[in-house]
Motif scaffolding. Structure first.
Motif, PDB file in Angstrom:
ATOM      1  N   ARG A  14       0.831  -1.205   0.000  1.00  0.00           N
ATOM      2  CA  ARG A  14       0.000   0.000   0.000  1.00  0.00           C
ATOM      3  C   ARG A  14       0.870   1.261   0.000  1.00  0.00           C
TER       4      ARG A  14
ATOM      5  N   ASP B  85      -5.732  12.128   1.793  1.00  0.00           N
ATOM      6  CA  ASP B  85      -6.020  12.013   3.228  1.00  0.00           C
ATOM      7  C   ASP B  85      -4.738  12.150   4.041  1.00  0.00           C
TER       8      ASP B  85
ATOM      9  N   MET C 210      -7.674   9.497  -3.070  1.00  0.00           N
ATOM     10  CA  MET C 210      -8.252   9.860  -1.779  1.00  0.00           C
ATOM     11  C   MET C 210      -7.305   9.476  -0.642  1.00  0.00           C
ATOM     12  N   ALA C 211      -6.691   8.305  -0.746  1.00  0.00           N
ATOM     13  CA  ALA C 211      -5.764   7.852   0.294  1.00  0.00           C
ATOM     14  C   ALA C 211      -4.549   8.769   0.363  1.00  0.00           C
TER      15      ALA C 211
ATOM     16  N   TYR D 108      -7.003  -1.412  -4.019  1.00  0.00           N
ATOM     17  CA  TYR D 108      -7.779  -0.220  -4.359  1.00  0.00           C
ATOM     18  C   TYR D 108      -8.693  -0.512  -5.542  1.00  0.00           C
ATOM     19  N   LYS D 109      -9.899   0.016  -5.473  1.00  0.00           N
ATOM     20  CA  LYS D 109     -10.877  -0.254  -6.530  1.00  0.00           C
ATOM     21  C   LYS D 109     -10.700   0.660  -7.735  1.00  0.00           C
ATOM     22  N   SER D 110     -10.093   1.829  -7.543  1.00  0.00           N
ATOM     23  CA  SER D 110      -9.957   2.784  -8.638  1.00  0.00           C
ATOM     24  C   SER D 110      -8.817   3.747  -8.332  1.00  0.00           C
TER      25      SER D 110
ATOM     26  N   ARG E 179     -14.006  15.746   3.937  1.00  0.00           N
ATOM     27  CA  ARG E 179     -13.210  14.725   4.607  1.00  0.00           C
ATOM     28  C   ARG E 179     -12.384  15.301   5.761  1.00  0.00           C
TER      29      ARG E 179
ATOM     30  N   GLU F  55      -9.229   6.858  -8.230  1.00  0.00           N
ATOM     31  CA  GLU F  55      -9.797   7.859  -7.331  1.00  0.00           C
ATOM     32  C   GLU F  55      -9.649   7.439  -5.870  1.00  0.00           C
ATOM     33  N   GLU F  56      -9.782   6.154  -5.609  1.00  0.00           N
ATOM     34  CA  GLU F  56      -9.614   5.655  -4.246  1.00  0.00           C
ATOM     35  C   GLU F  56      -8.166   5.817  -3.796  1.00  0.00           C
TER      36      GLU F  56
END
Length: 208
Positions: free
Chosen positions: A20, A71, A67-68, A59-61, A133, A63-64
């Motif tokens: 990750r 964040d 976002m990580a 990760y699904k995309s 967020r 964009e995900e």
């Protein structure tokens, strides 16, 4: 004598964390260089030497992944802001520290993510999602400042409704300055002066 630590097994959780981290670092670099719209999952997978199917496990995309990454960047900003607020003495100084530190940290991020920031603010829905967020954490910091000011007598006693309104006004004003940073090249000194004025008005009003 061989170093036995090299042969120690790595737990699956540690392996997943490492992957990750590699994904986020690679994606972070690609986003900074090319923006969000021009980066694909294939690009990220290629950058870490993995197949696209491996990324889908974590990760699904894209964009995900984004976002990580964001964040973590936002958490760094919030941590920096919280430290500056803690070190300030009065409620007014804490408000100034909150605003000035946040904008200074965002200027640094803007330099790294200029393409991404432009994409975010051109997409109102996506920009709003990102803002939500970390809005709660910002609101908590500002409410703590108001509570500190009331406790020390620097601010009169405020109702919950008044506190909510003041936090909304402060964050709305800052949001306007953030937009100016993205879309215009205003002098940072002018923004810093506006921050001082905002904090002073919040504490003392605009009377003589």
């Amino acid at each position: 004598m061989a170093r036995t630590t090299l042969s120690m097994p790595i737990s699956p959780q540690t392996k997943e964390d490492a992957i990750r981290e590699n994904v986020m670092r690679a994606a972070q670099h690609l986003f900074q260089q090319h923006g969000l719209n021009n980066v694909t999952l294939e690009d990220v997978a290629r950058a870490i030497g993995k197949g696209k199917s491996t990324l889908y496990y974590y990760y699904k995309s894209k964009e995900e992944i984004f976002m990580a990454v964001m964040d973590r960047e936002i958490s760094e900003v919030i941590t920096e802001v919280a430290l500056a607020v803690k070190q300030a003495g009065t409620a007014e100084e804490k408000l100034q520290a909150f605003c000035a530190t946040k904008l200074r940290a965002l200027r640094k991020k803007l330099a790294l993510y200029s393409l991404v920031c432009s994409e975010m603010f051109s997409n109102a829905e996506f920009g709003c999602t990102m803002r939500q967020r970390y809005l709660q954490r910002e609101s908590k910091l500002l409410k703590d400042i108001l509570a500190f000011g009331m406790e020390t007598g620097e601010i009169r006693a405020l109702s919950s409704q008044e506190q909510e309104a003041l936090v909304f006004i402060m964050l709305s004003g800052l949001n306007g300055l953030e937009l100016e940073m993205v879309h215009n090249t205003n002098n940072p000194r002018e923004q810093d002066f506006a921050i001082s004025m905002l904090a002073r008005v919040m504490i003392h009003g605009i009377g003589a």
